[in-house]
Design an enzyme around this catalytic site. Structure first.
Site, PDB file in Angstrom:
ATOM      1  N   SER A 189       0.791  -1.228   0.000  1.00  0.00           N
ATOM      2  CA  SER A 189       0.000   0.000   0.000  1.00  0.00           C
ATOM      3  C   SER A 189       0.824   1.280   0.000  1.00  0.00           C
ATOM      4  CB  SER A 189      -0.943   0.005   1.201  1.00  0.00           C
ATOM      5  OG  SER A 189      -0.216  -0.061   2.405  1.00  0.00           O
ATOM      6  N   HIS A 217      -5.100  -3.315  -2.932  1.00  0.00           N
ATOM      7  CA  HIS A 217      -4.723  -2.367  -3.987  1.00  0.00           C
ATOM      8  C   HIS A 217      -4.611  -3.023  -5.352  1.00  0.00           C
ATOM      9  CE1 HIS A 217      -4.069   0.871  -1.135  1.00  0.00           C
ATOM     10  NE2 HIS A 217      -3.613  -0.073  -0.331  1.00  0.00           N
ATOM     11  N   LYS A 248     -11.734   0.660  -2.111  1.00  0.00           N
ATOM     12  CA  LYS A 248     -10.745   1.251  -3.011  1.00  0.00           C
ATOM     13  C   LYS A 248     -11.265   1.192  -4.452  1.00  0.00           C
ATOM     14  CE  LYS A 248      -7.456   1.067   0.587  1.00  0.00           C
ATOM     15  NZ  LYS A 248      -6.711   0.224   1.507  1.00  0.00           N
TER      16      LYS A 248
END
Ligand SMILES: *Cc1c(COP(=O)(O)O)cnc(C)c1O
Length: 399
Positions: A189, A217, A248
Site C-alpha cells: 500500500s 490495492h 478502493k
C-alpha cells in the site's frame, strides 16, 4: 480531568515536535479527481478510488435503491437479524467475480483481516508476515496470540528459513500440529510494488503452510478479469484466503474474504469482527455490488486500461524529469523524500499550487522514509496529469 487533559496535551506536543502531528481536513465535495478541501478546490492525487467509481451514478443509484427498500440501518449483526438480502447478493457477486466457492463481507477490510486471522490462528500457531504488510494484519497477528515472525520485504529466502524453522517445532501426538499462516499483500500500500505470489505459493506448499493474500490495492486492476494479482499470477486456486477491501477500486466501503465454502462457514462461526458487529448498511453493500459489476463490464475494462495508460505516462514523465524511478507497477507511486519535515513541506507546496498529494510519515512508513504518496485514477485526464507533472517536478526536484 485536568490531569488527564494536560497529560494528553503533553503527548500531542511530543508528536508535533517529531513532525508527526496529524489532523483532519474537511472535504466539502464528492470524491473524484477534483475535491474541495477546507474550501480550496484541489486536483486530487491522494485517493484509492483507482477506477473513479466512488462517485459513479450507477453505484449511487444502487445505494439509494437499497436504502429505499431496506432502510438506513441494519438493526443487528448478521447472525441476529441483520443478514439482509443485499449482503447475500454482494457475496454471490464477490464469489463469482473472484471465481471462488464463496465469499463473506465485513464492515471494513480492517475488520476482515482481524476477524479472519484471529479465527484461523491461535496461541499454538505461527503467523509469518512480510515486513511491510498493512497495520490491520500486524494488529490481527498480535491479537491472535500466535507466535509472530516477520520476513524482510518480499525476501523469499528469509521466508523459507522461517518456514523451515516452523516445521521443526515439536508436534504433540494429541494436538493437531501448529499451523503456519503466511500473510502478504499482493500490491503493497505504501510502496506500490508487487509480491512474487507464484514463488510464495510454491514455498507455502513445500512447507505445508496456509497463505492469505490481501488484494486491497490490486482488486479491479490486475489480471484479464481484473480479479487481482492472484489471477494474473495464475495461482488464485492455490491461495487459501483471498481478502481485500470494497473501499478502493470497488468504489464503496467494506471488506471481504473469498475462498472455499468451508472457510466462509468457519468465519461465520468464528470471526469475532463479523459476529459481534452490526451488519454494514445495505447502501454500502449495494454500491459495492454495483462496483463489482462495473469492474467486470466493458466499461470496467476500459477504465482499467485508462488507469494503466495514466500510470505509464506519469512514470515516463517523472523518469524524463530525472526523478529516480520506483520499481513497482501499480497505481501507487511513492516519491520518497526521507525527512518528515521535507515531505510535509513538499505536500504543502503542492497544495498551494492546487494539487493534493498527501505526505505519508511514521508510523505508516518507517522513520526517515517519509514520502509523497501519489495515487492515480482512471478519472484523471491528460491535462490534469500534465499539470501534476509540471508542478511536481518544480517542487520535488528542487525540494
Ligand atoms: C486499505 C487497506 C486495508 C483496510 O481496508 P479498509 O476497508 O479501508 O478497512 C487493508 N489492507 C490494505 C493493504 C489496505 O491498503
Amino acid at each position: 480531568m485536568n490531569e488527564f487533559t494536560s497529560e494528553l496535551s503533553k503527548r500531542l506536543d511530543d508528536i508535533r515536535r517529531q513532525d508527526l502531528y496529524r489532523e483532519l481536513r474537511r472535504v466539502g465535495s464528492a470524491q473524484s479527481s477534483h475535491i474541495q478541501i477546507d474550501g480550496q478546490p484541489l486536483l486530487n492525487f491522494s485517493s484509492n478510488d483507482y477506477l473513479g467509481l466512488a462517485n459513479h451514478p450507477l453505484l449511487k443509484e444502487a445505494a439509494i435503491k437499497a436504502v429505499e427498500r431496506f432502510g438506513s440501518g441494519t438493526g443487528a449483526s448478521r447472525l441476529i437479524c441483520g443478514s439482509l438480502a443485499p449482503h447475500h447478493e454482494l457475496e454471490r457477486a464477490l464469489a463469482s467475480f473472484k471465481n471462488t466457492e464463496a465469499a463473506l463481507s465485513f464492515s471494513s477490510g480492517y475488520a476482515a483481516a482481524v476477524g479472519t486471522i484471529c479465527a484461523l490462528s491461535g496461541k499454538d500457531d505461527i503467523i509469518v508476515i512480510d515486513k511491510l504488510v498493512h497495520a490491520c494484519v500486524v494488529d490481527a497477528a498480535r491479537l491472535s496470540g500466535a507466535k509472530l515472525r516477520v520476513y524482510a520485504h518480499n525476501d523469499l529466502n528469509e521466508l523459507e528459513d522461517i518456514l523451515r524453522w516452523a516445521n521443526t517445532r515439536a508436534i504433540s501426538p494429541e494436538q493437531s500440529r501448529p499451523r503456519t499462516l503466511v500473510v502478504t499483500e499482493s500490491v503493497f500500500s505504501m510502496d506500490g510494488d508487487v509480491a512474487p505470489l507464484g514463488e510464495l505459493v510454491q514455498l507455502k506448499e513445500k512447507y505445508g503452510a496456509w497463505l492469505m493474500v490481501d488484494e486491497a490495492h490490486a482488486t479491479g486492476l490486475f489480471g484479464k478479469y481484473r480479479r487481482g494479482v492472484a489471477e494474473e499470477s495464475n495461482v488464485a486456486g492455490q491461495i487459501e484466503i483471498q481478502m481485500g477491501t470494497l473501499g478502493k477500486a470497488v468504489g464503496a466501503a467494506g471488506g471481504y474474504v473469498c475462498g472455499p465454502k468451508v472457510l466462509i462457514d468457519f468465519l461465520i462461526n468464528r470471526a469475532r469482527t463479523f459476529i459481534f458487529s452490526t451488519a454494514p448498511v445495505t447502501a454500502a453493500a449495494a454500491a459495492a455490488q454495483a462496483g463489482i459489476e462495473i469492474i467486470q463490464s466493458t466499461e470496467g475494462h476500459s477504465r482499467c486500461d485508462k488507469l494503466w495508460s495514466n500510470i505509464g505516462k506519469v512514470k515516463d514523465d517523472l523518469g524524463k524529469a530525472g526523478w529516480p524511478l520506483v520499481a513497482g507497477r501499480s497505481a501507487i507511486i511513492p516519491l520518497i523524500l526521507g525527512d518528515e519535515a521535507r515531505a510535509m513541506g513538499a505536500a504543502k507546496a503542492m497544495r498551494e499550487q492546487g494539487i493534493f498529494i498527501p505526505a505519508v510519515r511514521f508510523p505508516t512508513v518507517a522513520r526517515g522514509e517519509a514520502r509523497l504518496r501519489l495515487t492515480l485514477s482512471a478519472a484523471h485526464t491528460e491535462v490534469e496529469l500534465n499539470t501534476l507533472l509540471r508542478t511536481l517536478t518544480g517542487i520535488i526536484c528542487n525540494a
